[in-house]
Scaffold this motif. Structure first.
Motif, PDB file in Angstrom:
ATOM      1  N   VAL A 208       0.862  -1.183   0.000  1.00 53.95           N
ATOM      2  CA  VAL A 208       0.000   0.000   0.000  1.00 53.95           C
ATOM      3  C   VAL A 208       0.895   1.229   0.000  1.00 53.95           C
ATOM      4  N   ARG A 209       0.416   2.287  -0.645  1.00 54.42           N
ATOM      5  CA  ARG A 209       1.238   3.498  -0.702  1.00 54.42           C
ATOM      6  C   ARG A 209       0.371   4.722  -0.924  1.00 54.42           C
ATOM      7  N   THR A 210       0.958   5.875  -0.578  1.00 53.10           N
ATOM      8  CA  THR A 210       0.376   7.172  -0.884  1.00 53.10           C
ATOM      9  C   THR A 210       1.518   8.170  -1.019  1.00 53.10           C
ATOM     10  N   TYR A 211       1.179   9.453  -1.175  1.00 53.11           N
ATOM     11  CA  TYR A 211       2.194  10.499  -1.329  1.00 53.11           C
ATOM     12  C   TYR A 211       2.004  11.557  -0.249  1.00 53.11           C
ATOM     13  N   PHE A 212       3.136  12.147   0.178  1.00 50.45           N
ATOM     14  CA  PHE A 212       3.098  13.242   1.133  1.00 50.45           C
ATOM     15  C   PHE A 212       3.986  14.384   0.635  1.00 50.45           C
ATOM     16  N   GLU A 213       3.518  15.600   0.828  1.00 52.56           N
ATOM     17  CA  GLU A 213       4.400  16.746   0.664  1.00 52.56           C
ATOM     18  C   GLU A 213       5.327  16.770   1.866  1.00 52.56           C
ATOM     19  N   SER A 214       6.636  16.749   1.612  1.00 52.81           N
ATOM     20  CA  SER A 214       7.571  16.574   2.721  1.00 52.81           C
ATOM     21  C   SER A 214       8.932  17.159   2.376  1.00 52.81           C
ATOM     22  N   ARG A 216      11.550  15.792   3.024  1.00 54.04           N
ATOM     23  CA  ARG A 216      12.400  14.642   2.678  1.00 54.04           C
ATOM     24  C   ARG A 216      12.369  14.342   1.182  1.00 54.04           C
ATOM     25  N   ALA A 217      11.580  15.088   0.443  1.00 51.83           N
ATOM     26  CA  ALA A 217      11.552  14.909  -1.006  1.00 51.83           C
ATOM     27  C   ALA A 217      12.873  15.310  -1.654  1.00 51.83           C
ATOM     28  N   GLN A 218      13.689  16.062  -0.941  1.00 54.79           N
ATOM     29  CA  GLN A 218      14.976  16.497  -1.495  1.00 54.79           C
ATOM     30  C   GLN A 218      16.085  15.490  -1.245  1.00 54.79           C
ATOM     31  N   ALA A 245      10.165   4.993   1.924  1.00 50.88           N
ATOM     32  CA  ALA A 245       9.889   6.398   1.592  1.00 50.88           C
ATOM     33  C   ALA A 245      10.856   6.781   0.479  1.00 50.88           C
ATOM     34  N   PHE A 246      10.312   7.003  -0.717  1.00 52.28           N
ATOM     35  CA  PHE A 246      11.135   7.313  -1.881  1.00 52.28           C
ATOM     36  C   PHE A 246      10.892   8.757  -2.296  1.00 52.28           C
ATOM     37  N   PRO A 247      11.935   9.598  -2.278  1.00 49.88           N
ATOM     38  CA  PRO A 247      11.759  11.016  -2.624  1.00 49.88           C
ATOM     39  C   PRO A 247      11.505  11.210  -4.112  1.00 49.88           C
ATOM     40  N   MET A 248      10.480  11.979  -4.429  1.00 49.18           N
ATOM     41  CA  MET A 248      10.173  12.322  -5.804  1.00 49.18           C
ATOM     42  C   MET A 248      10.859  13.651  -6.142  1.00 49.18           C
ATOM     43  N   ALA A 249      10.715  14.109  -7.354  1.00 46.66           N
ATOM     44  CA  ALA A 249      11.399  15.328  -7.785  1.00 46.66           C
ATOM     45  C   ALA A 249      10.520  16.566  -7.696  1.00 46.66           C
ATOM     46  N   GLY A 251       8.687  17.602  -4.780  1.00 46.28           N
ATOM     47  CA  GLY A 251       8.330  18.003  -3.435  1.00 46.28           C
ATOM     48  C   GLY A 251       7.505  16.987  -2.675  1.00 46.28           C
ATOM     49  N   THR A 252       7.202  15.848  -3.290  1.00 43.62           N
ATOM     50  CA  THR A 252       6.458  14.802  -2.605  1.00 43.62           C
ATOM     51  C   THR A 252       7.339  13.581  -2.374  1.00 43.62           C
ATOM     52  N   VAL A 253       6.858  12.711  -1.484  1.00 44.78           N
ATOM     53  CA  VAL A 253       7.542  11.454  -1.171  1.00 44.78           C
ATOM     54  C   VAL A 253       6.531  10.327  -1.322  1.00 44.78           C
ATOM     55  N   ASN A 254       6.922   9.267  -2.028  1.00 47.78           N
ATOM     56  CA  ASN A 254       6.114   8.056  -2.114  1.00 47.78           C
ATOM     57  C   ASN A 254       6.402   7.241  -0.855  1.00 47.78           C
ATOM     58  N   VAL A 255       5.394   7.066  -0.019  1.00 48.17           N
ATOM     59  CA  VAL A 255       5.549   6.346   1.243  1.00 48.17           C
ATOM     60  C   VAL A 255       4.641   5.136   1.222  1.00 48.17           C
TER      61      VAL A 255
END
Length: 443
Positions: A208-214, A216-218, A245-249, A251-255
């Motif tokens: 299961v996964r979702t995205y967060f503004e975080s 840690r995206a950097q 938790a995988f940082p996207m480009a 500003g979000t993170v796939n968690v």
């Protein structure tokens, strides 16, 4: 823009950008090969077939871009397949790179494991949302001459003399080819209709996964939690599964969170609630909370270790999740689906050169499952043993407590779990992993 989308300029072609032109063409219904499903495995298969001079119909039930449940992380193994397809994965083309894994478990501080420096694989990974990645791959296949039809929901095979000769969709439209590839995911209606049933003894996972503004995206690392707790680590109850938790480009993170069916909690756990419990223990400054969540928590199955066989019979080849090709060590499916696509294209093109329907062509097609077994069979067998071991939280705790602090051991584990070794020029770790994979009976 779909949340989590990576901007990549005009470098890779997009299927969604080309469909308006393609839709004006005649609606092709015959080809040398039909590929059902335009995920990474299906698009790679179609592209590799086109590169070998075959006419290909790629049938996809959705429209591009479309969202898929995934960690969105691409290991160096997947990056290598982009190169083999001719897709530029450099930073100048807009791809966001990462340098390796940051692993939590067994101690307070995380352990950083750079991707290994090898001759056979690049030393970097990528993170790209599936909404964009699948679009790019399908668009690249179209650039190579593949005909993509979206909105085609294949419901059944067309057979003659117990051999598949085409497919029919839910609107009654028929598409015909002497060879068909099922790349239609874990449920694979097409493979089931042709008598391919799932092997219940093989491992299965759920994610299961979702995205967060975080902030840690950097980050430059793909982060992984080998132990999940419902409170302070080591002082509370350990939860089943593993997290990422995988940082996207953007500003979000796939968690996300995954669980294997070797866990006693598999099948009767509220995975979304489990994920919320784990996220509540993360530092507030990470912003893994409801206020910063972007999109609902969604889940998907992870079919592993060739859980559906045979990979070829009666004119139908299985690629990716339809054949249960997810790596049981780490839950990675994209690179294995793409590699299977190339092996399938090799067998299909050889069969066409010999004359489809002849005994020689059938021998060429039967070489496909042999090639899969040779490349991944022993490694997947080791993975099934690994799955049984880590399904026990006590064993996982022992491994993380006494294994993570040892850098040499973790370098070995990193190579093993990601299946990253040099075949001929490797070090002692590579030789050990390769030897174990060769000696293990194929999955």
């Amino acid at each position: 823009m779909v949340h989590g989308e990576v901007q990549m300029g005009d470098a890779p072609a997009l299927a969604s950008a080309q469909l308006s032109t393609a839709d004006q063409d005649s609606f092709a219904t015959e080809a040398d090969v039909i590929v059902v499903g335009a995920g990474p495995g299906g698009s790679a298969t179609a592209a590799f077939c086109a590169m070998r001079g075959l006419s290909v119909l790629l049938l996809e039930k959705s429209q591009f871009p479309r969202e898929k449940v995934c960690g969105d992380g691409l290991t160096p193994r997947a990056v290598r397949m982009l190169t083999r397809l001719g897709i530029d994965s450099t930073e100048t083309a807009g791809w966001a790179r990462n340098k390796g894994l940051r692993v939590y478990g067994g101690r307070t501080e995380p352990f950083e494991l750079p991707w290994p420096e090898l001759a056979d694989f690049p030393d970097y990974g990528l993170v790209c949302p599936r909404s964009r990645f699948d679009d790019v791959l399908a668009g690249h296949a179209m650039k190579l001459g593949v005909t993509l039809h979206t909105g085609v929901n294949v419901t059944e095979p067309i057979t003659a003399d117990d051999r598949i000769v085409g497919v029919r969709d839910n609107q009654g439209r028929e598409f015909r080819a002497p060879i068909v590839v099922a790349a239609d995911g874990n449920s694979t209606r097409l493979a089931v209709a042709m008598g391919r049933q799932r092997d219940e003894a093989r491992p299965m996972g759920v994610a299961v996964r979702t995205y967060f503004e975080s902030p840690r995206a950097q980050g430059e690392w793909m982060e992984s939690w080998l132990e999940l707790w419902d409170g302070r680590p080591g002082e509370s109850n350990q939860l089943p599964g593993y997290g990422w938790a995988f940082p996207m480009a953007d500003g979000t993170v796939n968690v996300g969170l995954g669980m294997l069916n070797s866990s006693s909690a598999f099948g009767h756990t509220d995975y979304r609630a489990l994920m919320r419990t784990w996220l509540a223990t993360t530092p507030p400054e990470w912003q893994f909370d409801e206020a910063h969540q972007r999109g609902e928590i969604r889940g998907a199955a992870l079919p592993m270790a060739f859980n559906r066989k045979p990979a070829y019979a009666d004119g139908l080849l299985l690629v990716g999740d339809s054949g249960g090709m997810v790596n049981p060590f780490n839950g990675e499916g994209i690179s294995y689906a793409m590699e299977a696509g190339e092996l399938a294209a090799d067998a299909i093109s050889e069969a066409h050169s010999r004359g489809v329907g002849t005994p020689g062509a059938e021998r060429a097609l039967h070489a496909y499952p042999t090639a899969l077994s040779s490349r991944f069979g022993g490694y997947y067998r080791l993975g099934t043993i690994f799955v049984k071991l880590i399904g026990n939280p006590q064993i996982m705790h022992l491994c993380t407590t006494y294994g993570l602090p040892h850098r040499s051991l973790m370098k070995l584990v990193n190579k093993l779990l990601a299946n990253l070794t040099d075949e001929h020029r490797g070090d002692a770790m590579d030789h050990l992993i390769n030897t174990l994979s060769r000696l293990a009976p194929p999955a």
